[in-house]
Design a protein around this motif. Structure first.
Motif, mmCIF file in Angstrom:
data_model
loop_
_atom_site.group_PDB
_atom_site.id
_atom_site.type_symbol
_atom_site.label_atom_id
_atom_site.label_comp_id
_atom_site.label_asym_id
_atom_site.label_seq_id
_atom_site.Cartn_x
_atom_site.Cartn_y
_atom_site.Cartn_z
ATOM 1 N N ILE A 1 -0.853 -9.633 2.262
ATOM 2 C CA ILE A 1 -1.995 -8.676 3.307
ATOM 3 C C ILE A 1 -3.488 -8.702 2.841
ATOM 4 C CG2 ILE A 1 -1.999 -6.868 4.838
ATOM 5 C CD1 ILE A 1 0.605 -6.103 4.238
ATOM 6 N N GLU A 2 -4.115 -9.539 3.820
ATOM 7 C CA GLU A 2 -5.503 -9.657 3.172
ATOM 8 C C GLU A 2 -6.338 -8.270 3.188
ATOM 9 O OE1 GLU A 2 -6.615 -14.307 4.382
ATOM 10 O OE2 GLU A 2 -7.261 -12.823 5.684
ATOM 11 N N HIS A 3 -7.010 -7.988 2.406
ATOM 12 C CA HIS A 3 -7.934 -6.929 2.227
ATOM 13 C C HIS A 3 -7.153 -5.536 2.002
ATOM 14 C CE1 HIS A 3 -10.936 -9.627 3.774
ATOM 15 N NE2 HIS A 3 -10.360 -9.359 4.968
ATOM 16 N N LYS A 4 -5.882 -5.681 1.618
ATOM 17 C CA LYS A 4 -5.005 -4.679 1.310
ATOM 18 C C LYS A 4 -4.525 -4.421 0.013
ATOM 19 C CE LYS A 4 -4.825 -1.537 3.705
ATOM 20 N NZ LYS A 4 -5.910 -0.593 3.694
ATOM 21 N N GLY A 5 -4.785 -5.688 -0.791
ATOM 22 C CA GLY A 5 -4.283 -5.761 -2.067
ATOM 23 C C GLY A 5 -2.837 -5.556 -2.181
ATOM 24 N N VAL A 6 -2.223 -6.156 -1.184
ATOM 25 C CA VAL A 6 -0.686 -6.416 -1.309
ATOM 26 C C VAL A 6 -0.045 -7.851 -1.437
ATOM 27 C CG1 VAL A 6 1.472 -6.408 0.238
ATOM 28 C CG2 VAL A 6 -0.134 -4.458 0.274
ATOM 29 N N ASN A 7 0.648 -8.156 -2.486
ATOM 30 C CA ASN A 7 0.672 -9.471 -2.897
ATOM 31 C C ASN A 7 2.465 -9.409 -3.367
ATOM 32 O OD1 ASN A 7 1.225 -11.552 -4.396
ATOM 33 N ND2 ASN A 7 -0.859 -11.728 -5.268
ATOM 34 N N LEU A 8 3.069 -9.747 -2.536
ATOM 35 C CA LEU A 8 4.607 -9.624 -2.603
ATOM 36 C C LEU A 8 5.237 -11.141 -2.634
ATOM 37 C CD1 LEU A 8 6.073 -6.533 -0.954
ATOM 38 C CD2 LEU A 8 5.236 -6.635 -3.266
ATOM 39 N N MET A 9 6.360 -11.000 -3.370
ATOM 40 C CA MET A 9 7.227 -12.441 -3.224
ATOM 41 C C MET A 9 8.439 -12.057 -2.124
ATOM 42 S SD MET A 9 7.435 -13.837 -7.072
ATOM 43 C CE MET A 9 8.131 -15.335 -6.792
ATOM 44 N N ALA A 10 9.006 -12.677 -1.224
ATOM 45 C CA ALA A 10 10.124 -12.576 -0.381
ATOM 46 C C ALA A 10 11.043 -13.584 -1.029
ATOM 47 C CB ALA A 10 9.780 -12.855 1.032
ATOM 48 N N ILE A 11 12.219 -12.791 -1.392
ATOM 49 C CA ILE A 11 13.102 -13.390 -2.558
ATOM 50 C C ILE A 11 14.441 -13.358 -1.666
ATOM 51 C CG2 ILE A 11 14.449 -13.431 -4.498
ATOM 52 C CD1 ILE A 11 11.851 -11.931 -5.789
ATOM 53 N N MET B 1 15.443 -7.155 -1.633
ATOM 54 C CA MET B 1 14.470 -6.641 -0.963
ATOM 55 C C MET B 1 13.237 -6.304 -1.626
ATOM 56 S SD MET B 1 15.263 -3.685 1.923
ATOM 57 C CE MET B 1 15.678 -2.097 0.420
ATOM 58 N N ASN B 2 12.346 -6.272 -1.499
ATOM 59 C CA ASN B 2 10.953 -5.603 -2.071
ATOM 60 C C ASN B 2 10.396 -4.751 -1.159
ATOM 61 O OD1 ASN B 2 10.744 -7.146 -4.770
ATOM 62 N ND2 ASN B 2 9.856 -8.971 -3.568
ATOM 63 N N LYS B 3 9.694 -3.741 -1.696
ATOM 64 C CA LYS B 3 8.960 -2.683 -0.706
ATOM 65 C C LYS B 3 7.658 -2.440 -1.237
ATOM 66 C CE LYS B 3 9.106 2.331 0.094
ATOM 67 N NZ LYS B 3 9.094 3.300 -0.496
ATOM 68 N N VAL B 4 6.805 -2.393 -0.235
ATOM 69 C CA VAL B 4 5.745 -1.614 -0.636
ATOM 70 C C VAL B 4 5.061 -0.767 0.560
ATOM 71 C CG1 VAL B 4 4.366 -3.490 0.549
ATOM 72 C CG2 VAL B 4 3.287 -2.532 -1.494
ATOM 73 N N THR B 5 4.194 0.234 -0.031
ATOM 74 C CA THR B 5 3.677 1.235 1.090
ATOM 75 C C THR B 5 2.009 1.156 1.310
ATOM 76 O OG1 THR B 5 5.340 2.955 0.525
ATOM 77 C CG2 THR B 5 3.212 3.553 1.641
ATOM 78 N N VAL B 6 1.669 0.715 2.484
ATOM 79 C CA VAL B 6 0.382 0.512 2.756
ATOM 80 C C VAL B 6 -0.206 1.460 3.679
ATOM 81 C CG1 VAL B 6 -1.182 -1.340 3.585
ATOM 82 C CG2 VAL B 6 1.013 -2.019 2.479
ATOM 83 N N LYS B 7 -1.310 1.935 3.408
ATOM 84 C CA LYS B 7 -1.885 2.665 4.627
ATOM 85 C C LYS B 7 -3.260 2.052 5.037
ATOM 86 C CE LYS B 7 -3.718 7.424 4.648
ATOM 87 N NZ LYS B 7 -3.230 7.675 5.946
ATOM 88 N N PHE B 8 -3.224 2.176 6.394
ATOM 89 C CA PHE B 8 -4.222 1.410 7.189
ATOM 90 C C PHE B 8 -5.167 2.425 7.807
ATOM 91 C CE2 PHE B 8 -0.688 -1.481 7.520
ATOM 92 C CZ PHE B 8 -1.153 -2.755 6.932
ATOM 93 N N ASN B 9 -6.382 2.531 7.097
ATOM 94 C CA ASN B 9 -7.459 3.402 7.524
ATOM 95 C C ASN B 9 -8.167 2.707 8.338
ATOM 96 O OD1 ASN B 9 -6.430 5.615 6.068
ATOM 97 N ND2 ASN B 9 -7.193 5.025 4.032
ATOM 98 N N GLU B 10 -8.759 1.462 8.226
ATOM 99 C CA GLU B 10 -9.758 0.916 9.117
ATOM 100 C C GLU B 10 -8.928 0.109 10.149
ATOM 101 O OE1 GLU B 10 -12.934 1.240 8.385
ATOM 102 O OE2 GLU B 10 -12.505 2.803 7.046
ATOM 103 N N PRO B 11 -9.559 0.104 11.344
ATOM 104 C CA PRO B 11 -9.022 -0.844 12.496
ATOM 105 C C PRO B 11 -9.238 -2.223 12.192
ATOM 106 C CG PRO B 11 -10.678 0.373 13.263
ATOM 107 C CD PRO B 11 -10.530 0.906 11.721
ATOM 108 N N GLY B 12 -8.663 -3.172 12.676
ATOM 109 C CA GLY B 12 -9.114 -4.645 12.508
ATOM 110 C C GLY B 12 -7.843 -5.378 12.718
ATOM 111 N N GLU B 13 -7.960 -6.478 12.252
ATOM 112 C CA GLU B 13 -6.873 -7.403 12.235
ATOM 113 C C GLU B 13 -6.658 -8.009 10.759
ATOM 114 O OE1 GLU B 13 -6.036 -10.791 15.260
ATOM 115 O OE2 GLU B 13 -6.748 -11.855 13.767
ATOM 116 N N TYR B 14 -5.462 -7.697 10.373
ATOM 117 C CA TYR B 14 -5.130 -8.136 8.824
ATOM 118 C C TYR B 14 -4.242 -9.344 8.895
ATOM 119 C CZ TYR B 14 -7.108 -3.304 7.812
ATOM 120 O OH TYR B 14 -7.984 -2.322 7.806
#
Ligand code: CUA
Length: 146
Positions: free
Chosen positions: A96-106, A110-123
């Motif tokens: 996920i661009e600009h959120k520092g999320v970098n996972l592998m889908a295997i 199942m991989n899990k990550v929590t993301v907080k979206f404080n800024e509006p926009g398109e990611y």
């Protein structure tokens, strides 16, 4: 002990300290969650988003040749989203661009990550693991609204 051997050990130790500090910096200062890997539960038969309360969501995302599902995810600004991720076929990336999320889908995991979206926009979500002929077109977007 040879002096070059000692230098190599000291340099390795310093490098490990730098990597560990970077991990702690991202975890506490930038609030980036450390990804978890949990057993596959079969909950992905229908990829979907569940709203838990006003600004907390769970997104069950599948990656497959060559798209992510569900598509067109939308969250209001200030949302916290738990992404649960798996793959239907081969290994894919989930960045996920600009959120520092970098996972592998295997597949099968199942991989899990929590993301907080404080800024509006398109990611943009981008697959960054080579997964076949359509890899370069494998992307999706998350819209964060005011
Ligand atoms: Cu999926 Cu590259």
């Amino acid at each position: 002990m040879d002096k070059y051997e000692l230098r190599a050990i000291l340099m390795s130790g310093c490098l490990m300290a730098v990597f560990f500090s970077a991990l702690l910096f991202n975890l506490y200062s930038r609030k980036i969650d450390v990804p978890e890997c949990t057993p596959y539960t079969g909950i992905f038969k229908e990829p979907h988003v569940t709203q838990l309360d006003n600004n907390t969501y769970q997104a069950f995302v599948t990656a497959g040749m060559w798209a992510f599902a569900p598509t067109g995810m939308k969250f209001p600004k200030g949302s916290t989203v738990d992404f649960y991720l798996t793959s239907k076929d081969v290994v894919h990336g989930f960045l996920i661009e600009h959120k520092g999320v970098n996972l592998m889908a295997i597949p099968g995991t199942m991989n899990k990550v929590t993301v907080k979206f404080n800024e509006p926009g398109e990611y943009r979500i981008v697959c960054h693991e080579y997964c076949g002929a359509g890899h370069q077109n494998m992307m999706s977007t998350i819209n964060v609204t005011e």
